[in-house]
Design a protein around this motif. Sequence first.
Motif, PDB file in Angstrom:
ATOM      1  N   PRO A  15       0.817  -1.221   0.000  1.00 48.72           N
ATOM      2  CA  PRO A  15       0.000   0.000   0.000  1.00 48.72           C
ATOM      3  C   PRO A  15       0.847   1.266   0.000  1.00 48.72           C
ATOM      4  O   PRO A  15       1.881   1.340   0.667  1.00 48.72           O
ATOM      5  CB  PRO A  15      -0.810  -0.126   1.296  1.00 48.72           C
ATOM      6  CG  PRO A  15      -0.861  -1.586   1.580  1.00 48.72           C
ATOM      7  CD  PRO A  15       0.448  -2.131   1.099  1.00 48.72           C
ATOM      8  N   LEU A  16       0.400   2.257  -0.739  1.00 48.80           N
ATOM      9  CA  LEU A  16       1.134   3.515  -0.848  1.00 48.80           C
ATOM     10  C   LEU A  16       1.299   4.197   0.513  1.00 48.80           C
ATOM     11  O   LEU A  16       2.335   4.773   0.795  1.00 48.80           O
ATOM     12  CB  LEU A  16       0.409   4.461  -1.805  1.00 48.80           C
ATOM     13  CG  LEU A  16       0.425   4.068  -3.287  1.00 48.80           C
ATOM     14  CD1 LEU A  16      -0.509   4.983  -4.084  1.00 48.80           C
ATOM     15  CD2 LEU A  16       1.838   4.127  -3.850  1.00 48.80           C
ATOM     16  N   PHE A  17       0.265   4.116   1.367  1.00 49.71           N
ATOM     17  CA  PHE A  17       0.268   4.870   2.612  1.00 49.71           C
ATOM     18  C   PHE A  17       0.711   4.051   3.829  1.00 49.71           C
ATOM     19  O   PHE A  17       1.013   4.619   4.871  1.00 49.71           O
ATOM     20  CB  PHE A  17      -1.119   5.477   2.860  1.00 49.71           C
ATOM     21  CG  PHE A  17      -1.620   6.262   1.679  1.00 49.71           C
ATOM     22  CD1 PHE A  17      -0.992   7.450   1.312  1.00 49.71           C
ATOM     23  CD2 PHE A  17      -2.678   5.802   0.916  1.00 49.71           C
ATOM     24  CE1 PHE A  17      -1.431   8.164   0.213  1.00 49.71           C
ATOM     25  CE2 PHE A  17      -3.114   6.514  -0.195  1.00 49.71           C
ATOM     26  CZ  PHE A  17      -2.493   7.700  -0.546  1.00 49.71           C
ATOM     27  N   PHE A  31       5.833  -9.439  -1.190  1.00 50.40           N
ATOM     28  CA  PHE A  31       6.392 -10.476  -2.044  1.00 50.40           C
ATOM     29  C   PHE A  31       6.403  -9.964  -3.479  1.00 50.40           C
ATOM     30  O   PHE A  31       5.338  -9.674  -4.049  1.00 50.40           O
ATOM     31  CB  PHE A  31       5.555 -11.761  -1.977  1.00 50.40           C
ATOM     32  CG  PHE A  31       5.694 -12.518  -0.692  1.00 50.40           C
ATOM     33  CD1 PHE A  31       6.469 -13.667  -0.631  1.00 50.40           C
ATOM     34  CD2 PHE A  31       5.052 -12.092   0.464  1.00 50.40           C
ATOM     35  CE1 PHE A  31       6.599 -14.376   0.555  1.00 50.40           C
ATOM     36  CE2 PHE A  31       5.177 -12.786   1.652  1.00 50.40           C
ATOM     37  CZ  PHE A  31       5.954 -13.937   1.694  1.00 50.40           C
ATOM     38  N   ILE A  32       7.587  -9.836  -4.055  1.00 50.99           N
ATOM     39  CA  ILE A  32       7.714  -9.492  -5.472  1.00 50.99           C
ATOM     40  C   ILE A  32       8.178 -10.765  -6.174  1.00 50.99           C
ATOM     41  O   ILE A  32       9.342 -11.143  -6.069  1.00 50.99           O
ATOM     42  CB  ILE A  32       8.729  -8.351  -5.699  1.00 50.99           C
ATOM     43  CG1 ILE A  32       8.383  -7.126  -4.843  1.00 50.99           C
ATOM     44  CG2 ILE A  32       8.775  -7.973  -7.181  1.00 50.99           C
ATOM     45  CD1 ILE A  32       9.390  -5.991  -4.951  1.00 50.99           C
ATOM     46  N   MET A  38       4.282  -0.033  -9.030  1.00 54.21           N
ATOM     47  CA  MET A  38       4.142  -0.821  -7.807  1.00 54.21           C
ATOM     48  C   MET A  38       5.423  -1.582  -7.478  1.00 54.21           C
ATOM     49  O   MET A  38       5.811  -1.700  -6.320  1.00 54.21           O
ATOM     50  CB  MET A  38       2.965  -1.788  -7.936  1.00 54.21           C
ATOM     51  CG  MET A  38       1.601  -1.106  -7.932  1.00 54.21           C
ATOM     52  SD  MET A  38       1.293  -0.143  -6.418  1.00 54.21           S
ATOM     53  CE  MET A  38       1.723   1.524  -6.952  1.00 54.21           C
ATOM     54  N   TYR A  39       6.088  -2.138  -8.501  1.00 51.24           N
ATOM     55  CA  TYR A  39       7.365  -2.812  -8.257  1.00 51.24           C
ATOM     56  C   TYR A  39       8.357  -1.855  -7.593  1.00 51.24           C
ATOM     57  O   TYR A  39       9.022  -2.202  -6.611  1.00 51.24           O
ATOM     58  CB  TYR A  39       7.987  -3.297  -9.572  1.00 51.24           C
ATOM     59  CG  TYR A  39       7.279  -4.412 -10.297  1.00 51.24           C
ATOM     60  CD1 TYR A  39       6.501  -5.351  -9.623  1.00 51.24           C
ATOM     61  CD2 TYR A  39       7.401  -4.534 -11.677  1.00 51.24           C
ATOM     62  CE1 TYR A  39       5.862  -6.378 -10.309  1.00 51.24           C
ATOM     63  CE2 TYR A  39       6.769  -5.561 -12.374  1.00 51.24           C
ATOM     64  CZ  TYR A  39       5.998  -6.476 -11.683  1.00 51.24           C
ATOM     65  OH  TYR A  39       5.380  -7.488 -12.373  1.00 51.24           O
ATOM     66  N   ARG A  40       8.478  -0.658  -8.176  1.00 52.30           N
ATOM     67  CA  ARG A  40       9.431   0.323  -7.653  1.00 52.30           C
ATOM     68  C   ARG A  40       9.081   0.712  -6.221  1.00 52.30           C
ATOM     69  O   ARG A  40       9.951   0.758  -5.336  1.00 52.30           O
ATOM     70  CB  ARG A  40       9.472   1.558  -8.550  1.00 52.30           C
ATOM     71  CG  ARG A  40      10.342   2.696  -8.013  1.00 52.30           C
ATOM     72  CD  ARG A  40      10.494   3.817  -9.023  1.00 52.30           C
ATOM     73  NE  ARG A  40      11.337   3.389 -10.122  1.00 52.30           N
ATOM     74  CZ  ARG A  40      12.664   3.382 -10.107  1.00 52.30           C
ATOM     75  NH1 ARG A  40      13.299   3.777  -9.002  1.00 52.30           N
ATOM     76  NH2 ARG A  40      13.347   2.994 -11.148  1.00 52.30           N
ATOM     77  N   LYS A  98      11.488  -0.172  -3.067  1.00 50.26           N
ATOM     78  CA  LYS A  98      12.113   0.960  -2.386  1.00 50.26           C
ATOM     79  C   LYS A  98      11.564   1.194  -0.978  1.00 50.26           C
ATOM     80  O   LYS A  98      12.288   1.670  -0.091  1.00 50.26           O
ATOM     81  CB  LYS A  98      11.916   2.235  -3.212  1.00 50.26           C
ATOM     82  CG  LYS A  98      12.654   2.256  -4.543  1.00 50.26           C
ATOM     83  CD  LYS A  98      14.148   2.425  -4.339  1.00 50.26           C
ATOM     84  CE  LYS A  98      14.861   2.687  -5.653  1.00 50.26           C
ATOM     85  NZ  LYS A  98      16.327   2.865  -5.456  1.00 50.26           N
ATOM     86  N   HIS A  99      10.273   0.891  -0.767  1.00 49.55           N
ATOM     87  CA  HIS A  99       9.637   1.278   0.493  1.00 49.55           C
ATOM     88  C   HIS A  99       9.131   0.109   1.331  1.00 49.55           C
ATOM     89  O   HIS A  99       8.712   0.327   2.473  1.00 49.55           O
ATOM     90  CB  HIS A  99       8.483   2.247   0.214  1.00 49.55           C
ATOM     91  CG  HIS A  99       8.915   3.501  -0.486  1.00 49.55           C
ATOM     92  ND1 HIS A  99       9.627   4.499   0.140  1.00 49.55           N
ATOM     93  CD2 HIS A  99       8.764   3.901  -1.782  1.00 49.55           C
ATOM     94  CE1 HIS A  99       9.883   5.466  -0.714  1.00 49.55           C
ATOM     95  NE2 HIS A  99       9.375   5.128  -1.893  1.00 49.55           N
ATOM     96  N   GLY A 100       9.134  -1.104   0.782  1.00 47.14           N
ATOM     97  CA  GLY A 100       8.697  -2.255   1.565  1.00 47.14           C
ATOM     98  C   GLY A 100       9.570  -2.438   2.794  1.00 47.14           C
ATOM     99  O   GLY A 100      10.794  -2.339   2.726  1.00 47.14           O
ATOM    100  N   LYS A 101       8.948  -2.709   3.941  1.00 45.83           N
ATOM    101  CA  LYS A 101       9.706  -2.927   5.177  1.00 45.83           C
ATOM    102  C   LYS A 101      10.501  -4.228   5.104  1.00 45.83           C
ATOM    103  O   LYS A 101      11.560  -4.360   5.713  1.00 45.83           O
ATOM    104  CB  LYS A 101       8.756  -2.957   6.373  1.00 45.83           C
ATOM    105  CG  LYS A 101       8.041  -1.631   6.633  1.00 45.83           C
ATOM    106  CD  LYS A 101       7.174  -1.714   7.866  1.00 45.83           C
ATOM    107  CE  LYS A 101       6.392  -0.419   8.084  1.00 45.83           C
ATOM    108  NZ  LYS A 101       7.290   0.727   8.304  1.00 45.83           N
TER     109      LYS A 101
END
Length: 357
Positions: free
Chosen positions: A95-97, A103-104, A131-133, A137-140
Amino acid sequence: MAKPIIIDGNFCCRNLTGVERYAFEICANLDPLIQKDQIWLYVPANAKHIPTYQNIKVVRSKKDCTSFPVWDHVHFSHFVGKNHGIALNFGNLTPLFHPGIVFIHDIYSVLHPEDFTSRRDKLVNLYDRMMYRHAAKHGKLVITVSDFSRKTIATQYHIKAESIAVIPNGWDHFKTIQPEESVFQKFPCIKRHAYFFTLGSLSKRKNLKWIAEYAEKHQDQQFVISGKAISGLIPDALKVLQKLPNVVLAGYLSDGEVKALMQSSKAFVFPSYFEGFGIPPLEALSCGTNIIVAKASCLPEIYGNCAHYIDPDNTDVDLDALLEEHVEEPTRILQRFTYVNGARQLYDLFKRHSLLR
């Protein structure tokens, strides 16, 4: 107190393909490892399949998932924030927020944008790339399914490969599937033990062009193809296959029908030029079936010396002669790649990162 991990239940609304299978099986095998209510599953009101668990808390939303972006970034995100949770998404986005665990499985849209040609599919491609980016970049916590995918994600987004965990797919869901021999009455033209079988979405990366070219050259050999077309990504080769007398297009089949066809085939053929993992050859190996796969993307990494290999761009090969070559028994691979192992690896990952209360 650790926050609850809240799983995005959008996979409960979609047809059962590789990503959805992974989500269902990992959750089912993770459930007995955790304590009650450490993990929640937030499911849209219109979900087709709602699993039941002993320990994972299933919460049914009052909101439908009619648009995945709205569900993922608004309804699911709001629920995560309201409950002070950590988002977990199995399907290539976070989610953006409230970015969380993601999982990619692969970055196909980035590496093969030429496969997306219609206006609609170019928009899908653009959304996927965004969404990949964002996820990378931001996934915990970023997780993928093969070392090949880990390297391509790390290279594309300039992040450290060692920061990405690898938890592979499995085949053990196939143990409980009973072969449905009625498929041979459904398709009486199929000659038992005399055909090559292939399975997968009828999209461009599955490389049906290879099957079409080979089958056209070898009309004494029969091919059976199972799979559902994906709008916009349907290859031109499908038109050729529809005209060939030695090709049976079986459409979407049940797991039982697939297992019966795998068991009675000469070999399972998987000429795909891009995969994040590639589950069907693993299912075929579990049936005692020979596999012929493309020497491309992650496939040599996964299948090692247990597979016969083909060039995904060259059909100048004799499959019968190829099958005469010696390959290793798949015991080691089948022991390694299971959803039981995958769930244990995910549980251990959560513990290492102190994500379970």
